[in-house]
Scaffold this motif. Structure first.
Motif, PDB file in Angstrom:
ATOM      1  N   ARG A   1       0.834  -1.195   0.000  1.00  0.00           N
ATOM      2  CA  ARG A   1       0.000   0.000   0.000  1.00  0.00           C
ATOM      3  C   ARG A   1       0.872   1.249   0.000  1.00  0.00           C
ATOM      4  O   ARG A   1       1.924   1.293   0.633  1.00  0.00           O
ATOM      5  CB  ARG A   1      -0.898  -0.013   1.239  1.00  0.00           C
TER       6      ARG A   1
ATOM      7  N   ARG B   1       0.266   5.466   0.675  1.00  0.00           N
ATOM      8  CA  ARG B   1      -0.699   6.462   1.154  1.00  0.00           C
ATOM      9  C   ARG B   1      -0.210   7.861   0.819  1.00  0.00           C
ATOM     10  O   ARG B   1       0.984   8.133   0.848  1.00  0.00           O
ATOM     11  CB  ARG B   1      -0.863   6.358   2.663  1.00  0.00           C
TER      12      ARG B   1
ATOM     13  N   VAL C   1       0.975   8.553  -4.189  1.00  0.00           N
ATOM     14  CA  VAL C   1       0.313   7.634  -5.125  1.00  0.00           C
ATOM     15  C   VAL C   1       0.523   8.116  -6.562  1.00  0.00           C
ATOM     16  O   VAL C   1       0.794   7.311  -7.466  1.00  0.00           O
ATOM     17  CB  VAL C   1      -1.190   7.488  -4.793  1.00  0.00           C
TER      18      VAL C   1
ATOM     19  N   ASP D   1       2.232   5.882  -9.444  1.00  0.00           N
ATOM     20  CA  ASP D   1       1.483   5.629 -10.684  1.00  0.00           C
ATOM     21  C   ASP D   1       2.260   6.106 -11.909  1.00  0.00           C
ATOM     22  O   ASP D   1       2.271   5.439 -12.940  1.00  0.00           O
ATOM     23  CB  ASP D   1       0.116   6.311 -10.642  1.00  0.00           C
TER      24      ASP D   1
ATOM     25  N   GLU E   1      -4.882   6.856  -1.539  1.00  0.00           N
ATOM     26  CA  GLU E   1      -4.325   5.589  -1.080  1.00  0.00           C
ATOM     27  C   GLU E   1      -4.531   4.563  -2.186  1.00  0.00           C
ATOM     28  O   GLU E   1      -5.550   4.584  -2.873  1.00  0.00           O
ATOM     29  CB  GLU E   1      -5.050   5.144   0.194  1.00  0.00           C
ATOM     30  N   GLU E   2      -3.547   3.660  -2.339  1.00  0.00           N
ATOM     31  CA  GLU E   2      -3.668   2.659  -3.402  1.00  0.00           C
ATOM     32  C   GLU E   2      -2.957   1.380  -3.002  1.00  0.00           C
ATOM     33  O   GLU E   2      -1.924   1.402  -2.331  1.00  0.00           O
ATOM     34  CB  GLU E   2      -3.067   3.194  -4.707  1.00  0.00           C
TER      35      GLU E   2
END
Length: 135
Positions: free
Chosen positions: A84, A86, A91, A95, A109-110
């Protein structure tokens, strides 16, 4: 007598001694001659300036003041096979490194599959770190 949960929490804390005491912003690190942070075990972690500049290139103007470095990649006991990240800017950076950033779908969050960890760590070796979380 300590419970199993107490023992596990102490062990997790010991494993996380490599985490910084404070995570400075990207701007703070770019403004100093020798970018580094103090770790919980008392030692220092040094950042590559070229990596900090790369992070800056991934951000929009003003976001250098919001990105906390190192970016923490959380390994949790709940999300097996995933990690994860946050923070909206954090993120966004991950990405962009993975080539999956979508400006219309920004998240705070991802969860990412663990098999992506080597790609992230290869690209950002000094500006990311692991944290082990018991949930």
């Amino acid at each position: 007598m300590p419970t199993a949960e107490d023992i596990l929490n102490r062990e997790i804390a010991r494993v996380n001694l490599h985490l910084p005491v404070v995570r400075p912003t990207l701007r703070q690190l770019l403004d100093v001659e020798e970018p580094k942070v103090r770790l919980r075990d008392g030692s220092y972690h040094y950042f590559r300036r070229s990596e900090l500049e790369y992070l800056r290139s991934l951000l929009d103007d003003g976001e250098e003041d919001k990105l906390r470095v190192p970016i923490v990649l959380e390994i949790s006991t709940i999300y097996r096979g995933y990690f994860r990240v946050r923070g909206r800017i954090e993120v966004k950076v991950i990405d962009k490194v993975l080539g999956t950033y979508n400006v219309l779908d920004e998240k705070s969050e991802e969860l990412y599959p663990r098999y992506l960890l080597p790609k992230i760590r290869k690209t950002l070796p000094t500006t990311t770190t692991y944290a082990f979380i018991a949930e």
